[in-house]
Design an enzyme around this catalytic site. Sequence first.
Site, PDB file in Angstrom:
ATOM      1  N   GLY A   1       0.841  -1.192   0.000  1.00  0.00           N
ATOM      2  CA  GLY A   1       0.000   0.000   0.000  1.00  0.00           C
ATOM      3  C   GLY A   1       0.874   1.240   0.000  1.00  0.00           C
ATOM      4  O   GLY A   1       2.016   1.196   0.485  1.00  0.00           O
TER       5      GLY A   1
ATOM      6  N   HIS B   1      -4.852   0.892   7.397  1.00  0.00           N
ATOM      7  CA  HIS B   1      -3.518   1.495   7.551  1.00  0.00           C
ATOM      8  C   HIS B   1      -3.378   2.707   6.616  1.00  0.00           C
ATOM      9  O   HIS B   1      -2.923   3.777   7.032  1.00  0.00           O
ATOM     10  CB  HIS B   1      -2.455   0.425   7.255  1.00  0.00           C
ATOM     11  CG  HIS B   1      -1.034   0.915   7.247  1.00  0.00           C
ATOM     12  ND1 HIS B   1      -0.078   0.445   8.121  1.00  0.00           N
ATOM     13  CD2 HIS B   1      -0.399   1.817   6.456  1.00  0.00           C
ATOM     14  CE1 HIS B   1       1.078   1.054   7.877  1.00  0.00           C
ATOM     15  NE2 HIS B   1       0.912   1.892   6.863  1.00  0.00           N
ATOM     16  N   GLU B   2      -3.804   2.540   5.362  1.00  0.00           N
ATOM     17  CA  GLU B   2      -3.650   3.624   4.375  1.00  0.00           C
ATOM     18  C   GLU B   2      -4.603   4.789   4.661  1.00  0.00           C
ATOM     19  O   GLU B   2      -4.230   5.946   4.474  1.00  0.00           O
ATOM     20  CB  GLU B   2      -3.857   3.096   2.949  1.00  0.00           C
ATOM     21  CG  GLU B   2      -2.891   1.995   2.514  1.00  0.00           C
ATOM     22  CD  GLU B   2      -1.421   2.326   2.730  1.00  0.00           C
ATOM     23  OE1 GLU B   2      -1.049   3.511   2.626  1.00  0.00           O
ATOM     24  OE2 GLU B   2      -0.639   1.405   3.038  1.00  0.00           O
TER      25      GLU B   2
ATOM     26  N   CYS C   1       5.648  -0.158   7.220  1.00  0.00           N
ATOM     27  CA  CYS C   1       5.273   1.032   6.458  1.00  0.00           C
ATOM     28  C   CYS C   1       6.502   1.508   5.695  1.00  0.00           C
ATOM     29  O   CYS C   1       7.590   1.567   6.266  1.00  0.00           O
ATOM     30  CB  CYS C   1       4.791   2.114   7.418  1.00  0.00           C
ATOM     31  SG  CYS C   1       4.247   3.615   6.600  1.00  0.00           S
ATOM     32  N   LEU C   2       6.319   1.845   4.413  1.00  0.00           N
ATOM     33  CA  LEU C   2       7.470   2.302   3.621  1.00  0.00           C
ATOM     34  C   LEU C   2       8.061   3.597   4.176  1.00  0.00           C
ATOM     35  O   LEU C   2       9.219   3.904   3.924  1.00  0.00           O
ATOM     36  CB  LEU C   2       7.081   2.481   2.146  1.00  0.00           C
ATOM     37  CG  LEU C   2       6.677   1.197   1.404  1.00  0.00           C
ATOM     38  CD1 LEU C   2       6.367   1.504  -0.055  1.00  0.00           C
ATOM     39  CD2 LEU C   2       7.739   0.121   1.498  1.00  0.00           C
TER      40      LEU C   2
ATOM     41  N   GLN D   1       2.631   9.951   1.508  1.00  0.00           N
ATOM     42  CA  GLN D   1       3.930   9.282   1.556  1.00  0.00           C
ATOM     43  C   GLN D   1       4.839   9.652   0.389  1.00  0.00           C
ATOM     44  O   GLN D   1       6.035   9.372   0.417  1.00  0.00           O
ATOM     45  CB  GLN D   1       3.755   7.754   1.576  1.00  0.00           C
ATOM     46  CG  GLN D   1       3.130   7.243   2.857  1.00  0.00           C
ATOM     47  CD  GLN D   1       3.068   5.733   2.833  1.00  0.00           C
ATOM     48  OE1 GLN D   1       2.129   5.161   2.311  1.00  0.00           O
ATOM     49  NE2 GLN D   1       4.079   5.081   3.375  1.00  0.00           N
TER      50      GLN D   1
ATOM     51  N   HIS E   1      -3.129   7.110   7.081  1.00  0.00           N
ATOM     52  CA  HIS E   1      -2.138   8.032   6.519  1.00  0.00           C
ATOM     53  C   HIS E   1      -2.780   9.359   6.105  1.00  0.00           C
ATOM     54  O   HIS E   1      -2.159  10.412   6.210  1.00  0.00           O
ATOM     55  CB  HIS E   1      -1.468   7.424   5.281  1.00  0.00           C
ATOM     56  CG  HIS E   1      -0.266   6.582   5.583  1.00  0.00           C
ATOM     57  ND1 HIS E   1       0.847   7.087   6.208  1.00  0.00           N
ATOM     58  CD2 HIS E   1       0.004   5.276   5.323  1.00  0.00           C
ATOM     59  CE1 HIS E   1       1.751   6.118   6.332  1.00  0.00           C
ATOM     60  NE2 HIS E   1       1.263   5.006   5.811  1.00  0.00           N
TER      61      HIS E   1
HETATM   62 NI    NI Z   1       2.193   3.123   5.759  1.00  0.00          NI
END
Ligand code: NI
Length: 178
Positions: free
Chosen positions: A43, A132-133, A90-91, A48, A136
Site C-alpha cells: 500500500g 492502515h492507508e 510502512c514504507l 507518503q 495516513h
Molecule cells: Ni504506511
Amino acid sequence: MEVRLIGDPVLRKRAKKVENFDDNLKDVIDEMFSTMYLYDGVGLAAPQVGISLRFFIMDSREENEKGKKVVINPEIIEFLGEEVSFEEGCLSIPDIFEDVVRPEGVRVRYQDLSGNVIEEELHGYQARIFQHETDHLEGILFTDKLSIVKKARLKKELNQLIEKGKKRAWELGETVKT
Ligand code: NI
C-alpha cells in the site's frame, strides 16, 4: 518519486479531498504503483510521496489482481468483526515491523479513478491495508497505535528515523501538484 520518512511534516497533515479526476492524477498513480512495487510494499498513500490529498493505492497480491485498488476519498463506514492483532510495516518507517490491533473487517466507500462511487465490505489482509492507508490521510502512522511499552522500546530507532525524515523533508519540500 521519493518516499517520505516519518519526521516529514507532510505525513502528519490531514490530507485534502480529491476534486480533479484528471490525467495528472492518473500519471501520479501510475508512478506510485511503480514506486510501491519497487520497495515491495502492499500500500502507498499520497502523503507518503509528498502529496497531501486523500487517495492511496493498494495491492494485497491476490490472484487476478483482485486486491489491487486505486482508492480516492475513502471513508470507513463501519468496522466489522473482532479486533485482531497483525504485523504491520510502512514504507515511511523502514525496517520496523510490529503487531497492531485493528478490527478484522470494514465496510468502505470510496471513488475510483473515473470518480465512480464504490461501496464494499473488506476482510482480512485487504481490510488491514485499507485501514492502515486511510490512517495516513489523517496523519496517523501505525507506530502511533503501539502500546507504551513497545513505543519505549522503539524510541531510539524511531527518533533516528525522524531526524533523517526531517532532513529529507527540507531537501524535497512538499509536492504541491495534483
Ligand atoms: Ni504506511
